[in-house]
Design an enzyme around this catalytic site. Structure first.
Site, mmCIF file in Angstrom:
data_model
loop_
_atom_site.group_PDB
_atom_site.id
_atom_site.type_symbol
_atom_site.label_atom_id
_atom_site.label_comp_id
_atom_site.label_asym_id
_atom_site.label_seq_id
_atom_site.Cartn_x
_atom_site.Cartn_y
_atom_site.Cartn_z
ATOM 1 N N SER A 59 0.987 -1.259 0.133
ATOM 2 C CA SER A 59 -0.207 -0.061 0.071
ATOM 3 C C SER A 59 0.835 1.245 0.018
ATOM 4 C CB SER A 59 -0.845 0.095 1.369
ATOM 5 O OG SER A 59 -1.665 -0.907 1.369
ATOM 6 N N GLU A 60 1.329 1.671 -1.153
ATOM 7 C CA GLU A 60 2.447 2.589 -1.150
ATOM 8 C C GLU A 60 1.895 3.963 -0.623
ATOM 9 O OE1 GLU A 60 2.336 0.152 -3.280
ATOM 10 O OE2 GLU A 60 4.459 -0.391 -3.195
ATOM 11 N N HIS A 129 10.797 -1.960 -13.513
ATOM 12 C CA HIS A 129 11.514 -2.208 -12.521
ATOM 13 C C HIS A 129 13.005 -1.639 -12.431
ATOM 14 C CE1 HIS A 129 8.305 -4.949 -11.259
ATOM 15 N NE2 HIS A 129 8.559 -4.817 -10.126
#
Ligand SMILES: Cc1ncc(C[n+]2csc(CCOP(=O)(O)OP(=O)(O)O)c2C)c(N)n1
Ligand SMILES: [Mg+2]
Lengths: 324, 340
Positions: A59-60, A129
């Site tokens: 949950s950034e 990424h």
């Protein structure tokens, strides 16, 4: 003196600050029990306990929001965003909330917080990424932005970031985590906004950041073999930006090449080039040349990624254009 | 009109006493007068930009304001004048902030949507829908870590229940068992679209609560005593280590979403129905019925008007912000330098 890896330096810096100040807390995905996705926070849970070292859900927004709420009410949180690419899912917290609160409230809200994140390419992780997003952060007023290139700077800059009264984003470079460096014993605290001269030479100034510093240094060695002496500046900090170190070097050498991992447009080197052009134009003896990742996402295959990211060869290719 | 079924979930332990009743009424009247004045000043082009009023929603702010401890924290939305007022922030700096003056709460740097007074526990008004729910969670974490007994109370609209930050915040608050009270002011509309048209469940907050292990609580947000009692119970639960609460207070805004929005997207009968349930006269009648003397209520009303008049005059008399403020207070050193 001890030899530490870059990832060990992260844990040592956090431990140093948590030992000193009980208001320092750490939160993020997998930071506690697992010691971090990049194993950069190993041992901290065991040492400081689950009240201070906390695993979060994926949950950034909640991670950064919680860091902000804790910071405005007396804690000094260090939040981890596992990959800097994930800033895209919580950019509201970074750019609208954390960055603006002090200004909007005429200084009422204090936000002494640190956000650490694994940044940059070289790990063959592909386009989502691997990004270098330090230039996103640099574009938002209200954020301090640093990116260490070696273990001792990891400690110095992280410690300075924790002690700073303003929000600081620390971009750790993923490809540097296994690299080693000498670190002095005892407490280490650096300065935000101070570039480091890694090499001195009178013919040319190379400015680099994080994983591009070793690239620039190797290029400088090769140039030296050909009789061209380059200064290499490790910028270390994008905000505050150590303009005076860059200007005085460029004034002496007359030539500037930036080595940037971010994609071409609006990279930090563009800002630097504009400052140099504006403030020491008449000291320049050739065009400013920027070596960057092309304006594309990073490809995954090792051969392609190596072509995309700035390399020693591409720096060497650029230098003659700068020397004119 | 589709009114949600209401359950208090937390039955009032006792009725609010006469002193509480007067305190609730006082705040409701002050908010009513202040918001009407803000609207007038907007029409006179003295409030620039935008403003979002709580006309019709006074009972929610008043009920919580009276129940909260002075060191508790408020997190509000851009519709935050009422929540700022009930923390005891003086009216003049609030009004001056709306007018963009140097004597404003934020010296003109925040405006109507960002009212903040840290000294009063008013920890900010946030203009990105849902953003402050995680921030309130962080404040609650800090209270729990320091065992301070403080509670973070976070107010937001029905529209915020469909944004990710709402869900992230609720989950984390429950997992960490934090002292935070989430208050959804369900005024049935987002900006211009009814919440029911875009939400999977009938009660946007209450029906989501069970997904986070919380009881569904929907209350009459126009009844200040119900709000007050519910607030006391939730605050006590939070303070005693019982963790977060999620409360849906059903209410209605009398005017438009913002600025001079005429709100013609709402059915006439629905508007008439809710105006008939205007919380301010309704609560006044209840107090009169309970034996509160008429002259006492009139005194409260006169004082409110006088306070708003004075705040208006003092705000109007304020100078424009010091030009130096443009580049002030980005950093803790008071400046905004990006170079060294
Ligand atoms: C993330 C985000 N999306 C959209 C908006 C634009 N916006 C401002 S207020 C609003 C309606 C919010 O409705 P609700 O949550 O019910 O609160 P209310 O205004 O009714 O109090 C919208 C869509 C915004 N500010 N932030
Ligand atoms: Mg609404």
């Amino acid at each position: 003196m001890a030899e530490l890896t870059y990832r060990e330096a992260v844990a040592r810096a956090i431990a140093q600050e948590m030992e000193r100040d009980p208001s320092v807390v750490l939160l993020g995905e997998d930071v506690a029990g697992a010691g971090g996705a990049f194993k950069a926070t190993g041992g901290l849970l065991e040492r400081f306990g689950p009240e201070r070292v906390r695993d979060t859900p994926i949950s950034e927004q909640a991670i950064l929001g919680a860091a902000m709420g804790a910071a405005m009410t007396g804690l000094r949180p260090i939040a981890e965003v596992m990959f800097s690419d994930f800033f895209a899912v919580c950019w509201d917290m970074v750019a609208n909330q954390i960055a603006k609160s002090r200004y909007m409230t005429a200084g009422q809200v204090q936000l002494p917080l640190v956000v650490r994140s694994g940044n940059g390419g070289g790990s063959r992780f592909g386009a989502q990424h691997s990004q270098s997003v330090e230039n996103w952060a640099m574009a938002v007023p209200g954020l301090k932005v640093v990116a260490p290139s070696c273990p001792s700077d990891v400690i110095g800059l992280l410690a300075a970031a924790v002690r700073d009264p303003d929000p600081v984003l620390v971009f750790e470079h993923k490809s540097l985590y296994p690299t080693k460096g000498e670190v002095p014993d005892g407490e280490l605290v650096g300065h935000l906004g101070q570039a480091a001269l890694r090499r001195q030479g009178g013919d040319l100034t190379l400015v680099a950041l994080a994983a591009m510093v070793p690239v620039a240094l190797e290029a400088a060695e090769r140039l030296a073999a050909e009789g061209v002496q380059a200064t290499v500046i490790d910028l270390r900090s994008l905000v505050p930006l150590d303009v005076s170190t860059v200007l005085s070097s460029v004034s002496a050498t007359g030539h500037l090449v930036t080595v940037e991992e971010n994609p071409r447009l609006c990279g930090w080197g563009a800002e630097l080039a504009s400052i140099v052009a504006e403030e020491c134009f008449y000291d320049l003896d050739g065009p400013i040349v920027r070596v960057t990742t092309p304006h594309v996402p990073l490809p995954a295959a090792d051969s392609l990624e190596d072509l995309a990211r700035p390399s020693v060869a591409r720096v060497l290719e650029a230098v003659p254009r700068a020397l004119g | 009109m589709a009114t949600s079924p209401l359950t208090t979930g937390t039955e009032p332990a006792a009725r609010s006493g006469p002193e509480t009743g007067l305190a609730l009424y006082r705040w409701m009247v002050v908010i009513r007068q202040f918001e009407k004045r803000a609207y007038d000043l907007f029409l006179q082009n003295l409030v620039k930009g935008t403003s979002h009023l709580s006309l019709g929603q006074e009972a929610v702010a008043a009920g919580f304001g009276v129940a909260m401890r002075p060191d508790d924290w408020t997190f509000a939305t851009y519709r935050g004048h009422a929540h700022t007022i009930v923390r005891g922030v003086p009216l003049t700096p609030i009004m001056a902030e709306l007018l963009g003056r140097d004597n404003g709460l934020l010296r003109g740097k925040g405006g109507s949507m960002h009212l903040t007074s840290v000294a009063h526990g008013m920890m900010g008004s946030y203009a990105i829908v849902g953003a402050h729910l995680p921030v309130a969670v962080g404040a609650a974490w800090s209270a729990a870590y320091r065992k301070s007994g403080q509670v973070a109370v976070c107010f937001f609209g029905d529209g915020a229940t469909n944004i990710g930050a709402f869900h992230e915040a609720l989950n984390l608050a429950v997992v960490w068992n934090l002292p935070v009270v989430f208050v959804c002011e369900n005024n049935l509309y987002m900006e211009y679209t009814p919440i029911g048209a875009v939400t999977a469940v009938p009660r946007p907050a209450a029906d989501r609560a069970p997904a986070y292990g919380l009881p569904p609580v929907a209350i009459d947000g126009n009844d200040p005593e119900v709000v007050h009692q519910t607030a006391l119970a939730a605050l006590e639960r939070a303070r005693s280590g019982g963790g977060p609460s999620l409360i849906e207070a059903v209410t209605y805004r009398h005017g438009g979403h913002s600025r001079a929005d005429p709100a013609t997207y709402r059915p006439k009968e629905e508007v008439a129905d809710w105006l008939a349930r205007d919380p301010v006269p309704a609560y006044r009648a209840r107090l009169v019925g309970a034996g509160v003397p008429e002259d006492e209520l009139q005194r409260v009303e006169a004082e409110a008007k006088e306070a708003v008049d004075r705040a208006t005059e003092e705000a109007k008399a304020g100078p424009p912000p010091d030009p130096g403020l443009v580049t002030a207070d980005l950093w803790a050193d008071g400046g905004s330098s990006w170079r060294s």
